[in-house]
Design a protein around this motif. Structure first.
Motif, PDB file in Angstrom:
ATOM      1  N   GLU A 238       0.730  -1.233   0.049  1.00 18.46           N
ATOM      2  CA  GLU A 238      -0.094  -0.060  -0.147  1.00 18.46           C
ATOM      3  C   GLU A 238       1.004   1.241  -0.052  1.00 18.46           C
ATOM      4  N   GLU A 239       2.144   1.328   0.627  1.00 21.43           N
ATOM      5  CA  GLU A 239       2.872   2.476   1.083  1.00 21.43           C
ATOM      6  C   GLU A 239       3.393   2.673  -0.516  1.00 21.43           C
ATOM      7  N   GLU A 240       3.765   1.575  -1.027  1.00 18.22           N
ATOM      8  CA  GLU A 240       4.570   1.820  -2.589  1.00 18.22           C
ATOM      9  C   GLU A 240       3.665   2.301  -3.462  1.00 18.22           C
ATOM     10  N   ALA A 241       2.402   1.885  -3.356  1.00 16.79           N
ATOM     11  CA  ALA A 241       1.400   2.271  -4.351  1.00 16.79           C
ATOM     12  C   ALA A 241       0.865   3.653  -4.237  1.00 16.79           C
ATOM     13  N   LYS A 242       0.800   4.024  -3.149  1.00 16.30           N
ATOM     14  CA  LYS A 242       0.447   5.436  -2.555  1.00 16.30           C
ATOM     15  C   LYS A 242       1.685   6.394  -2.989  1.00 16.30           C
ATOM     16  N   SER A 243       2.845   6.005  -3.004  1.00 16.77           N
ATOM     17  CA  SER A 243       4.003   6.875  -3.462  1.00 16.77           C
ATOM     18  C   SER A 243       3.998   7.086  -4.783  1.00 16.77           C
ATOM     19  N   LEU A 244       3.283   6.224  -5.825  1.00 16.61           N
ATOM     20  CA  LEU A 244       3.306   6.345  -7.034  1.00 16.61           C
ATOM     21  C   LEU A 244       1.933   7.473  -7.454  1.00 16.61           C
ATOM     22  N   GLY A 245       1.248   7.749  -6.491  1.00 13.06           N
ATOM     23  CA  GLY A 245       0.211   8.699  -6.594  1.00 13.06           C
ATOM     24  C   GLY A 245      -1.338   8.043  -6.836  1.00 13.06           C
ATOM     25  N   ILE A 246      -1.384   6.729  -6.519  1.00 14.14           N
ATOM     26  CA  ILE A 246      -2.480   5.830  -6.919  1.00 14.14           C
ATOM     27  C   ILE A 246      -3.478   5.945  -5.827  1.00 14.14           C
ATOM     28  N   ASN A 247      -4.663   6.091  -6.060  1.00 13.05           N
ATOM     29  CA  ASN A 247      -5.811   6.110  -5.004  1.00 13.05           C
ATOM     30  C   ASN A 247      -6.263   4.740  -4.717  1.00 13.05           C
ATOM     31  N   ILE A 248      -5.509   3.994  -3.943  1.00  9.69           N
ATOM     32  CA  ILE A 248      -5.915   2.595  -3.638  1.00  9.69           C
ATOM     33  C   ILE A 248      -7.156   2.322  -3.197  1.00  9.69           C
ATOM     34  N   ARG A 249      -7.578   3.154  -2.107  1.00  9.88           N
ATOM     35  CA  ARG A 249      -8.779   3.078  -1.585  1.00  9.88           C
ATOM     36  C   ARG A 249     -10.111   2.983  -2.723  1.00  9.88           C
TER      37      ARG A 249
END
Length: 345
Positions: A238-249
């Motif tokens: 999740e942290e890695e995906a958020k660092s790419l600017g992706i709205n995971i939720r």
């Protein structure tokens, strides 16, 4: 420069291989559909299939009225139902396995099948018509997933762990409700209907029920197909995906909603048909790899062909028709055991 040239060449080879596999899967699906018209208590020859199909468009040649009735009212809705249920469960299973980063996840992990079973069992107990039973099953499955998601939002644990735990709780609760309904149901009539529905079958599928379920299944398939590239990002931490600017939720919520549409519509159309969403994505992954941009279409086509063939077995294996859910369970259980052993090794 040389490395770049080799990478471009390798990518071109992979694309050709992927196109070849997709073409092969489409041919396999088309062949399975054609074969299914010839399987059953009243087999239709290839010429009867063609003339029965053309009769709806003004063909007035020599044709048996029974063949036309069987083709349009019995075989075609049943085969198309198997195609869309297989594709829906397989696509939903692949999406869930990516979202939860777990290869042993199936589409009913959030309780959609159990919720649909509870809704259908209650509707059968109340003496509802087939259309209302379908509606109750769809509403029950959707409500179960919504409850799992909303409860998990209140948890202090990670969203993935919370969803799995909450889904297990909702599943157990719905299964207890189904057991209670079976306990109070009339054993001479209602209990038999509930039991038959829970075993999974396409026997009562008709054009109306198929068209009603086609709407949510088509919507779910389109959403997952359009967002299939984003599932690759959900497999990251999740942290890695958020660092790419992706709205995971946001993407997780959209994919859960689309997968719920697919699973709930499949269950309300054909009852409980297990193992398809767990097994088929692994088979497709062995063919096209772990890239979800390619895995989702391959899973959908392979799942559609697989369930069509399983329905053919259910109709032809014995003198009496077997429940489709029983056939898929018999085929899926050994695969699950081999998967567990493989993962351990």
């Amino acid at each position: 420069m040389l490395n770049h040239h080799l990478e471009v060449k390798q990518e071109a080879v992979q694309r050709r291989r992927y196109c070849f596999l997709n073409t092969g899967l489409l041919i396999f699906l088309f062949a399975a559909v054609l074969l299914s018209f010839w399987v059953g208590y009243y087999p239709l020859s290839p010429s009867q299939v063609v003339t029965a199909f053309l009769s709806r468009f003004g063909y007035e040649g020599e044709i048996l009225p029974q063949a036309v009735t069987i083709f349009w009212n019995i075989r075609l809705p049943r085969i198309l139902s198997a195609v869309f249920i297989g594709a829906s469960l397989s696509a939903a299973g692949a999406a869930y396995q990516g979202m939860f980063r777990n290869p042993l996840v199936s589409p009913d992990i959030l309780g959609v099948s159990s919720g649909a079973s509870l809704g259908a069992a209650f509707a059968i107990l109340m003496g509802a018509s087939n259309w209302l039973i379908q509606l109750a099953a769809f509403a029950g499955g959707t409500a179960a997933v919504a409850a799992s998601y909303l409860i998990s939002r209140r948890s202090v644990h990670s969203i993935t762990l919370s969803l799995v735990l909450t889904g297990s709780m909702i599943m157990a609760l719905c299964n207890a409700g189904v057991t209670m309904i079976k306990y109070v149901a009339d054993p001479n009539d209602v209990l038999q209907q509930i039991t038959f529905w829970l075993m999974g079958s396409l026997t009562k599928t008709d054009t109306r029920s198929f068209l009603w379920s086609l709407i949510p299944m088509s919507a779910g398939l389109v959403i997952i197909f359009l967002l299939r590239w984003r599932i690759n990002l959900l497999t990251l931490d999740e942290e890695e995906a958020k660092s790419l600017g992706i709205n995971i939720r946001l993407y997780r919520l959209i994919l859960i909603a689309a997968s719920t549409l697919l699973s709930a519509a499949s269950v309300c159309l054909g009852g409980l048909i297990g193992w398809v969403g767990l097994m088929i994505p692994h088979m497709a992954r062995a063919l096209v790899g772990a890239d979800y941009g390619r895995l989702i279409p391959a899973s959908a086509m392979l799942g559609a062909a697989y369930l069509v063939l399983m329905d053919d077995l259910a109709r032809s294996l014995l003198s009496m028709e077997l429940p489709l859910g029983v056939v898929t369970s018999i085929m899926g259980a050994p695969f699950f055991v081999s998967l567990i052993i493989q993962k351990k090794e």
